[in-house]
Scaffold this motif. Structure first.
Motif, PDB file in Angstrom:
ATOM      1  N   GLY A 163       0.894  -1.173   0.078  1.00 46.10           N
ATOM      2  CA  GLY A 163       0.013   0.045  -0.058  1.00 46.10           C
ATOM      3  C   GLY A 163       0.816   1.278  -0.125  1.00 46.10           C
ATOM      4  O   GLY A 163       2.064   1.235  -0.418  1.00 46.10           O
ATOM      5  N   ILE A 164       0.249   2.266   0.694  1.00 44.27           N
ATOM      6  CA  ILE A 164       1.196   3.383   0.515  1.00 44.27           C
ATOM      7  C   ILE A 164       2.219   3.556   1.539  1.00 44.27           C
ATOM      8  O   ILE A 164       3.350   4.156   1.569  1.00 44.27           O
ATOM      9  CB  ILE A 164       0.365   4.577   1.009  1.00 44.27           C
ATOM     10  CG1 ILE A 164      -0.861   4.553   0.271  1.00 44.27           C
ATOM     11  CG2 ILE A 164       0.969   6.029   1.350  1.00 44.27           C
ATOM     12  CD1 ILE A 164      -2.029   5.730   0.695  1.00 44.27           C
ATOM     13  N   HIS A 165       2.524   2.631   2.486  1.00 41.41           N
ATOM     14  CA  HIS A 165       3.630   2.316   3.464  1.00 41.41           C
ATOM     15  C   HIS A 165       3.415   3.344   4.477  1.00 41.41           C
ATOM     16  O   HIS A 165       2.157   3.448   4.950  1.00 41.41           O
ATOM     17  CB  HIS A 165       4.814   2.016   2.595  1.00 41.41           C
ATOM     18  CG  HIS A 165       5.038   0.523   1.993  1.00 41.41           C
ATOM     19  ND1 HIS A 165       6.132   0.412   1.587  1.00 41.41           N
ATOM     20  CD2 HIS A 165       4.102  -0.522   2.093  1.00 41.41           C
ATOM     21  CE1 HIS A 165       5.931  -1.145   0.931  1.00 41.41           C
ATOM     22  NE2 HIS A 165       4.768  -1.531   1.463  1.00 41.41           N
ATOM     23  N   ALA A 166       4.337   4.294   4.627  1.00 39.55           N
ATOM     24  CA  ALA A 166       4.195   5.316   5.727  1.00 39.55           C
ATOM     25  C   ALA A 166       4.718   6.603   5.214  1.00 39.55           C
ATOM     26  O   ALA A 166       5.382   7.303   5.787  1.00 39.55           O
ATOM     27  CB  ALA A 166       4.973   4.716   7.065  1.00 39.55           C
ATOM     28  N   ASN A 167       4.655   6.732   4.030  1.00 42.36           N
ATOM     29  CA  ASN A 167       5.098   8.017   3.210  1.00 42.36           C
ATOM     30  C   ASN A 167       4.063   8.499   2.579  1.00 42.36           C
ATOM     31  O   ASN A 167       3.197   8.120   1.846  1.00 42.36           O
ATOM     32  CB  ASN A 167       6.390   7.862   2.379  1.00 42.36           C
ATOM     33  CG  ASN A 167       7.471   7.341   3.359  1.00 42.36           C
ATOM     34  OD1 ASN A 167       7.874   6.091   3.544  1.00 42.36           O
ATOM     35  ND2 ASN A 167       8.201   8.350   4.064  1.00 42.36           N
TER      36      ASN A 167
ATOM     37  N   PRO B 188       1.270  -3.389 -12.257  1.00 39.09           N
ATOM     38  CA  PRO B 188      -0.089  -2.683 -12.315  1.00 39.09           C
ATOM     39  C   PRO B 188       0.000  -1.761 -11.172  1.00 39.09           C
ATOM     40  O   PRO B 188       0.462  -1.855  -9.869  1.00 39.09           O
ATOM     41  CB  PRO B 188      -1.120  -4.124 -11.876  1.00 39.09           C
ATOM     42  CG  PRO B 188       0.008  -4.988 -11.098  1.00 39.09           C
ATOM     43  CD  PRO B 188       1.260  -4.683 -11.853  1.00 39.09           C
ATOM     44  N   LEU B 189      -0.821  -0.660 -11.414  1.00 39.95           N
ATOM     45  CA  LEU B 189      -0.964   0.595 -10.306  1.00 39.95           C
ATOM     46  C   LEU B 189      -2.098   0.264  -9.353  1.00 39.95           C
ATOM     47  O   LEU B 189      -3.193   0.035  -9.889  1.00 39.95           O
ATOM     48  CB  LEU B 189      -1.170   1.790 -11.188  1.00 39.95           C
ATOM     49  CG  LEU B 189      -1.097   3.032 -10.009  1.00 39.95           C
ATOM     50  CD1 LEU B 189       0.230   3.371  -9.513  1.00 39.95           C
ATOM     51  CD2 LEU B 189      -1.677   4.092 -10.686  1.00 39.95           C
ATOM     52  N   PRO B 190      -1.682  -0.173  -8.356  1.00 39.73           N
ATOM     53  CA  PRO B 190      -2.983  -0.654  -7.320  1.00 39.73           C
ATOM     54  C   PRO B 190      -3.878   0.501  -7.138  1.00 39.73           C
ATOM     55  O   PRO B 190      -3.792   1.812  -7.343  1.00 39.73           O
ATOM     56  CB  PRO B 190      -2.157  -0.533  -5.989  1.00 39.73           C
ATOM     57  CG  PRO B 190      -0.693  -1.093  -6.312  1.00 39.73           C
ATOM     58  CD  PRO B 190      -0.559  -0.058  -7.582  1.00 39.73           C
ATOM     59  N   PRO B 191      -5.240   0.014  -7.025  1.00 45.81           N
ATOM     60  CA  PRO B 191      -6.462   1.073  -7.070  1.00 45.81           C
ATOM     61  C   PRO B 191      -6.423   2.427  -6.379  1.00 45.81           C
ATOM     62  O   PRO B 191      -6.716   3.252  -6.567  1.00 45.81           O
ATOM     63  CB  PRO B 191      -7.457   0.003  -6.673  1.00 45.81           C
ATOM     64  CG  PRO B 191      -7.106  -1.130  -7.195  1.00 45.81           C
ATOM     65  CD  PRO B 191      -5.627  -1.262  -6.961  1.00 45.81           C
ATOM     66  N   LEU B 192      -5.778   2.002  -4.866  1.00 51.77           N
ATOM     67  CA  LEU B 192      -5.723   3.323  -4.119  1.00 51.77           C
ATOM     68  C   LEU B 192      -4.955   4.299  -4.598  1.00 51.77           C
ATOM     69  O   LEU B 192      -5.148   5.344  -4.536  1.00 51.77           O
ATOM     70  CB  LEU B 192      -4.763   2.740  -2.638  1.00 51.77           C
ATOM     71  CG  LEU B 192      -4.745   3.862  -1.767  1.00 51.77           C
ATOM     72  CD1 LEU B 192      -6.066   4.490  -1.387  1.00 51.77           C
ATOM     73  CD2 LEU B 192      -3.956   3.245  -0.346  1.00 51.77           C
ATOM     74  N   PHE B 193      -4.063   4.043  -5.416  1.00 51.30           N
ATOM     75  CA  PHE B 193      -2.826   5.221  -6.108  1.00 51.30           C
ATOM     76  C   PHE B 193      -3.616   5.894  -7.282  1.00 51.30           C
ATOM     77  O   PHE B 193      -3.655   7.069  -7.173  1.00 51.30           O
ATOM     78  CB  PHE B 193      -1.514   4.574  -6.546  1.00 51.30           C
ATOM     79  CG  PHE B 193      -0.703   4.024  -5.570  1.00 51.30           C
ATOM     80  CD1 PHE B 193      -0.188   5.207  -4.477  1.00 51.30           C
ATOM     81  CD2 PHE B 193      -0.620   2.709  -4.954  1.00 51.30           C
ATOM     82  CE1 PHE B 193       0.791   4.486  -3.473  1.00 51.30           C
ATOM     83  CE2 PHE B 193       0.237   2.344  -3.913  1.00 51.30           C
ATOM     84  CZ  PHE B 193       0.970   3.269  -3.204  1.00 51.30           C
ATOM     85  N   SER B 194      -4.609   5.004  -8.008  1.00 49.10           N
ATOM     86  CA  SER B 194      -5.313   5.760  -8.968  1.00 49.10           C
ATOM     87  C   SER B 194      -6.343   6.378  -8.378  1.00 49.10           C
ATOM     88  O   SER B 194      -6.771   7.635  -8.886  1.00 49.10           O
ATOM     89  CB  SER B 194      -5.919   4.323  -9.743  1.00 49.10           C
ATOM     90  OG  SER B 194      -5.103   3.405 -10.482  1.00 49.10           O
ATOM     91  N   TRP B 195      -6.925   5.795  -7.329  1.00 50.30           N
ATOM     92  CA  TRP B 195      -7.831   6.934  -6.458  1.00 50.30           C
ATOM     93  C   TRP B 195      -7.288   8.114  -6.072  1.00 50.30           C
ATOM     94  O   TRP B 195      -8.018   9.246  -6.161  1.00 50.30           O
ATOM     95  CB  TRP B 195      -8.538   5.976  -5.392  1.00 50.30           C
ATOM     96  CG  TRP B 195      -9.507   6.319  -4.860  1.00 50.30           C
ATOM     97  CD1 TRP B 195     -10.970   6.430  -4.958  1.00 50.30           C
ATOM     98  CD2 TRP B 195      -9.425   7.535  -3.526  1.00 50.30           C
ATOM     99  NE1 TRP B 195     -11.758   7.323  -4.043  1.00 50.30           N
ATOM    100  CE2 TRP B 195     -10.588   7.834  -3.094  1.00 50.30           C
ATOM    101  CE3 TRP B 195      -8.459   7.830  -2.790  1.00 50.30           C
ATOM    102  CZ2 TRP B 195     -11.114   8.767  -2.066  1.00 50.30           C
ATOM    103  CZ3 TRP B 195      -8.735   8.826  -1.611  1.00 50.30           C
ATOM    104  CH2 TRP B 195      -9.885   9.236  -1.338  1.00 50.30           C
TER     105      TRP B 195
END
Length: 350
Positions: free
Chosen positions: A193-197, A279-286
């Motif tokens: 996911g985004i991790h911590a940044n 693949p760009l994970p959906p969270l980043f696209s969002w």
């Protein structure tokens, strides 16, 4: 001074000023079992002493100690908002152990710093249990730390975290990128996911768009995606290093893909990444869509689905990918190393 001055029946106590020594003692007892599960060879003294003692493993002929420290940034603000404290400790461990792994180091031990205005034992114990779980994933021992209760320093219900990792690497096996050459390839390991940044930008988007964290994203609660703990890459990557020559490692933290990959490259080289190779994970696209964030800014702030980058020679690429897959990692060949044109950035995403 007359000793009677210390014996007034109505005198103030430390607890009156906001510091609860008994709560601190209770926390130490609560976390000892968590720390015990992280013990490994080399620990001489852990939780409870003035300092943690660790003996460098004798398997090293010329051990070089590698240290790292970090926090989890404003991801903590979401933890407070959601009252979720169980995985933020893994984030803390991951940020430091993944950093020292980038130089080929095996994490040996970890220490934490937990600071708050008023110590809530249950919350603190939950956080530290997550720290211990992260240490288990990294194979390092939680041998000490500090809990600081400082009235009026922090808003009610909030705390801050910092972590410190120390590892070791054989001097002849330090990974510093010096062997990277044009023609080598770039492998990307999937993030969780985004991790911590980048959470200051995340939170700005959430506030600007008045997002409900209970909303669904790709079949999951948005809150779950935002709070997914940082992946710890230590064990699979250390196992890979035993079998294949890895010339460079970059942990994709603050600064994203564009700022972290150059940290392992000599000036004449450029890493050219193909953004269609993973693949760009959906969270980043969002995030990009809701925040109107340009691609270049996304790559400069976030990991965009790639939490760690490895550079290997082209002939070792498929073997490395197979080893990583066997260890449970999802990885892709995402780019190549080439000569850099004068004035060109050291990482380009095409």
């Amino acid at each position: 001074m007359n000793s009677s001055n210390f014996a007034r029946p109505s005198g103030l106590t430390y607890k009156d000023s906001g510091v609860d020594i008994e709560a601190g003692d209770a926390l130490v007892e609560r976390i000892k079992p968590f720390a015990k599960r992280t013990l490994r060879a080399g620990v001489l003294a852990g939780i409870g002493g003035f300092g943690g003692l660790f003996e460098v493993p004798k398997k090293y002929q010329e051990p070089v100690l590698v240290s790292g420290t970090d926090g989890v940034g404003t991801k903590l603000k979401l933890a407070f908002q959601l009252n979720r404290h169980d995985t933020i400790g893994q984030d803390l461990v991951a940020m430091s152990v993944n950093d020292i792994l980038a130089q080929g180091a095996e994490p040996l031990f970890f220490l934490d710093y937990f600071a708050c205005g008023k110590l809530e034992v249950e919350t603190a114990a939950t956080v530290i249990q997550g720290i211990a779980a992260g240490c288990e994933l990294a194979g390092c021992a939680l041998i000490g730390g500090e809990t600081a209760e400082m009235p009026e320093m922090y808003p009610a219900g909030e705390y801050d975290l910092a972590g410190f990792a120390v590892g070791a690497v054989e001097k002849s096996k330090i990974i510093d990128g010096h062997a990277i050459a044009a023609g080598d390839v770039v492998l990307g390991l999937a993030s969780s996911g985004i991790h911590a940044n980048g959470y200051s930008l995340v939170r700005r988007i959430l506030q600007q768009e008045q997002v409900d964290l209970a909303d669904q994203l790709d079949g999951h609660a948005l809150a779950d995606a935002l709070m997914a703990p940082t992946r710890i890459y230590v064990k699979p990557v250390l196992a890979l290093l035993e079998k294949i020559t890895v010339k460079g490692i970059a942990h994709i933290t603050g600064g994203g893909l564009l700022e972290n990959i150059p940290r392992m490259l000599a000036d004449p080289l450029c890493a050219e990444l193909d953004q269609h190779a993973w693949p760009l994970p959906p969270l980043f696209s969002w995030l990009a869509e809701r925040g109107g964030v340009a691609d270049d800014e996304m790559h400069r702030v976030f990991n965009c689905g790639i939490g760690m980058v490895l550079v290997v020679s082209a002939q070792h690429a498929q073997a490395a990918l197979a080893e990583l897959a066997a260890a449970g990692e999802t990885a892709w060949l995402i780019g190549k190393i080439r000569a850099r044109v004068e004035g060109e950035a050291q990482t380009i995403v095409i």
